[in-house]
Design a protein around this motif. Structure first.
Motif, short mmCIF file in Angstrom:
data_model
loop_
_atom_site.label_atom_id
_atom_site.label_comp_id
_atom_site.label_asym_id
_atom_site.label_seq_id
_atom_site.Cartn_x
_atom_site.Cartn_y
_atom_site.Cartn_z
N PRO A 116 0.85 -1.20 0.00
CA PRO A 116 0.00 0.00 0.00
C PRO A 116 0.88 1.25 0.00
O PRO A 116 2.06 1.19 0.36
N PRO A 117 0.32 2.40 -0.35
CA PRO A 117 1.18 3.56 -0.64
C PRO A 117 1.40 4.54 0.50
O PRO A 117 2.00 5.60 0.27
N LEU A 118 0.96 4.29 1.73
CA LEU A 118 1.02 5.33 2.74
C LEU A 118 2.44 5.84 2.97
O LEU A 118 2.68 7.04 3.06
N LEU A 131 5.81 2.20 9.33
CA LEU A 131 5.02 1.20 10.04
C LEU A 131 5.33 1.22 11.53
O LEU A 131 4.42 1.19 12.37
N VAL A 132 6.60 1.27 11.89
CA VAL A 132 6.99 1.24 13.30
C VAL A 132 6.42 2.44 14.05
O VAL A 132 5.90 2.31 15.16
N LEU A 133 6.52 3.64 13.46
CA LEU A 133 5.97 4.81 14.14
C LEU A 133 4.47 4.67 14.36
O LEU A 133 3.95 4.97 15.44
N LEU A 134 3.75 4.20 13.35
CA LEU A 134 2.31 4.05 13.50
C LEU A 134 1.96 3.05 14.59
O LEU A 134 1.02 3.24 15.37
N GLY A 139 -1.28 1.57 9.75
CA GLY A 139 -0.17 0.65 9.55
C GLY A 139 -0.48 -0.40 8.51
O GLY A 139 0.38 -0.80 7.71
N PHE A 140 -1.73 -0.86 8.46
CA PHE A 140 -2.15 -1.81 7.43
C PHE A 140 -1.96 -1.21 6.05
O PHE A 140 -1.56 -1.90 5.11
N ASN A 141 -2.25 0.08 5.91
CA ASN A 141 -2.07 0.74 4.62
C ASN A 141 -0.63 1.13 4.35
O ASN A 141 -0.33 1.84 3.39
N GLN A 154 1.19 -7.29 8.37
CA GLN A 154 2.21 -7.21 9.41
C GLN A 154 1.77 -6.26 10.52
O GLN A 154 2.13 -6.45 11.69
N ALA A 155 1.00 -5.24 10.17
CA ALA A 155 0.54 -4.29 11.19
C ALA A 155 -0.33 -4.97 12.23
O ALA A 155 -0.37 -4.54 13.40
#
Length: 620
Positions: A80-82, A160-163, A193-195, A200-201
């Motif tokens: 995903p593009p976030l 991802l980690v920050l979210l 995080g999913f996006n 993995q989120a």
């Protein structure tokens, strides 16, 4: 107003009333050190695949929204593009360059350290030992080797980690205050995080759910109701982009890279879902049998590839968790909710990362760093209190130090040619720390205690710190970033970001599948009015050409070259419309190589360009 505002600004730097005077300055020092570690000498770092998508997103809002690798929006990246949006907005504002792309990653990494610090400190309420635990956690997070490596790269794991640490912060706040809305915010951040990296989120969800069921202040029925509401928020915040893309007419959007049927749903379940856990049997693609992180099993995170990236403090965390269970964490705020959140986070990640048989990269384990950091900080504090107050539990801290220092020595001795003296320093510090802790307990001498703590820091942090600074002296492998000395790690498709974004003469580069410079220059000179410079077999070739020319290139087979994105009817439509003229065959598996249907059609219906191997002119 001015008189009231000044003290507030001062408190940002020095801390609130009642805080230890050293606490806030120490925190800012750690954050500054994290920034230096992550931002030093970024030139040449990054994954070409994502870098090309960031560049394309600056040229086309359509490519930006879908996360397409090319500005013509033929195919998306396989995530995903976030995270691409974060880097892409910076590149749109400041221009596309290494620093405009990677500095947001650096700031995100530093922010994650700060959020972990805050979450750990607040878990201790007003107790002064919370500041010690938070500082230790921040230092450990900063010095986790794989985290340093990935925060100097453009892979999505940093975002991802920050979210996820933001989600943990809000989950813990909900447990601390009893406010359900902060639990909903936690669910929102997991959905974001999913996006960023899909399923993995969700690895943190079991820990959050169990902690809330066990420790929330509300009645059991209300706890379940709050979790159901959080589940709704999680579902909506996770699925919105997937639903939009899958409902969008396929003919007017990019092919979903990594999928087998051009849907995000298949990408979630297959390539980025069960395929990562079960390999080919799970419906996902396994990259040519490449084992980036070693064989699956309970010892994966301790093998020659992984040990130096994440395992340094895992023994300490195991001792800390066992100790917390034995004591039932009595006297800690909200009945040990923080231990359930961070401990559950670590256990679930360990199990999934250890036993997944699909594609596994070492840098995935940066998602374990917040839990390792928090448990280390909390464990140090709790074990120190027990060491000082109870003869019966005084042995726990020296044991944890001995096990951790011993493991650090073992890891360092696996590469005896790299800083050969360091292993012996760690061994000496470990021995001294254990001896001094025993002596300090018997004599309660201040100087002995200080020496014991100093030796403990060297025993636990010297190894990871040495690994952590190693990426500063060399370019990060963009596809498989790691820290420390080489241990026979293998790379994979793609590679380090070429030195130079679009500026000046176009270059193919060896990292782009070996496309010759002369061929790239020929394509630029003869593109004409076509949308795409050429169609090539995989993103490995396409990304390098996109970055060197700044022009759209079709990656017919996506990241690995095996996506069924290009068909003969689709190719004929692109050629007849004039949006595409040249097709470059070869250079990777999947479409465009061997006797595939597309290659067969191209070789039979297009004209080979003299002097350019594999290049065909398909002008009508």
């Amino acid at each position: 107003m001015t008189a009231l505002a000044a003290p507030a600004r001062v408190r940002v730097l020095t801390g609130a009333d009642g805080d230890p005077r050293w606490s806030r300055p120490a925190m800012w020092t750690v954050l500054a050190a994290a920034f230096v570690l992550y931002a030093w000498a970024l030139d040449g770092n990054a994954n070409e695949y994502y870098a090309a998508a960031v560049l394309s997103g600056t040229q086309s809002w359509k490519a930006f929204f879908f996360g397409a690798i090319d500005a013509g929006s033929f195919i998306t990246v396989d995530k995903p593009p976030l995270a691409l949006w974060v880097m892409g907005l910076s590149a749109r504002i400041f221009g596309h360059s290494t620093y405009s792309m990677l500095l947001p990653q650096v700031l995100v990494g530093v922010a994650a350290v700060g959020v972990v610090y805050s979450a750990v400190r607040r878990s201790f309420g007003q107790a002064r030992q919370g500041h010690v635990a938070a500082l230790v956690a921040a230092v450990v997070m900063t010095l986790t080797p794989i985290t340093v490596a990935i925060n100097r790269d453009n892979n999505p794991d940093t975002v991802l980690v920050l979210l996820l640490v933001l989600a943990a912060w809000f989950c813990l706040e909900s447990l601390r205050t009893g406010r359900a809305r902060t639990l909903l915010l936690a669910a929102l951040f997991v959905g974001l995080g999913f996006n960023t990296k899909m399923l993995q989120a969700y690895l943190v969800v079991p820990a959050f759910g169990v902690a809330y069921l066990v420790c929330a202040r509300h009645r059991a029925v209300r706890r379940v109701g709050h979790l159901l509401a959080a589940g709704v928020v999680l579902a909506v915040s996770s699925a919105w982009w997937m639903v939009v893309v899958d409902l969008w007419p396929a003919a007017s959007r990019p092919y979903v890279g990594g999928s087998t049927d051009n849907t995000v749903r298949d990408l979630v379940i297959g390539y980025n879902g069960l395929g990562r856990v079960f390999g080919q049997g799970g419906g996902g693609l396994r990259l040519a049998g490449v084992s980036f992180g070693g064989e699956a099993g309970a010892g994966r995170l301790f093998n020659d590839v992984m040990a130096g990236q994440i395992s340094w403090l895992l023994p300490f965390c195991v001792v800390a968790l066992a100790f917390a269970v034995l004591l039932r964490v009595r006297g800690l705020p909200f009945d040990g909710a923080a231990w359930l959140v961070w401990g559950g986070w670590l256990v679930v990640h360990y199990v999934v990362f250890s036993f997944s048989s699909g594609t596994f990269h070492p840098y995935y384990t940066t998602a374990m760093a917040p839990a390792v950091a928090a448990l280390t900080g909390m464990g140090v504090t709790v074990m120190w209190q027990a060491y000082r107050r109870s003869r019966g539990w005084a042995w726990v801290l020296p044991t944890a130090v001995a096990v951790t220092g011993g493991w650090s020595f073992a890891v360092l001795r696996r590469t005896p040619e790299w800083l050969p003296w360091l292993a012996w320093v760690v061994l000496g510090a470990t021995t001294a720390a254990v001896a001094l802790l025993v002596l300090a307990r018997a004599r309660t001498a201040g100087r002995v205690t200080a020496a014991a703590l100093a030796a403990t820091l060297v025993a636990g942090l010297a190894g990871p710190a040495a690994y952590a600074v190693s990426p500063l002296g060399s370019r990060v492998n963009g596809t498989n970033p790691t820290a420390g000395p080489s241990t026979g790690r293998t790379g994979g498709p793609g590679g380090a970001f070429p030195d130079g974004l679009p500026r000046g003469e176009p270059r193919g580069g060896s990292m782009g599948g070996g496309v010759a410079d002369a061929t790239v220059k020929y394509l630029v000179a003869n593109q004409g009015e076509a949308t795409w410079l050429a169609a090539v077999s995989s993103a490995r070739q396409a990304s390098s050409i996109i970055l060197s020319t700044g022009r759209p290139v079709i990656a017919m087979g996506g990241f690995t070259g095996s996506d069924p994105a290009m068909t003969v009817p689709r190719l004929r439509e692109l050629l007849s419309s004039g949006r595409l003229r040249y097709v470059l065959t070869g250079g990777g598996p999947g479409p465009g190589r061997g006797d595939t249907e597309v290659t067969t059609w191209v070789t039979a219906n297009c004209t080979a360009v003299d002097g350019h191997t594999g290049l065909y002119d398909c002008a009508a």
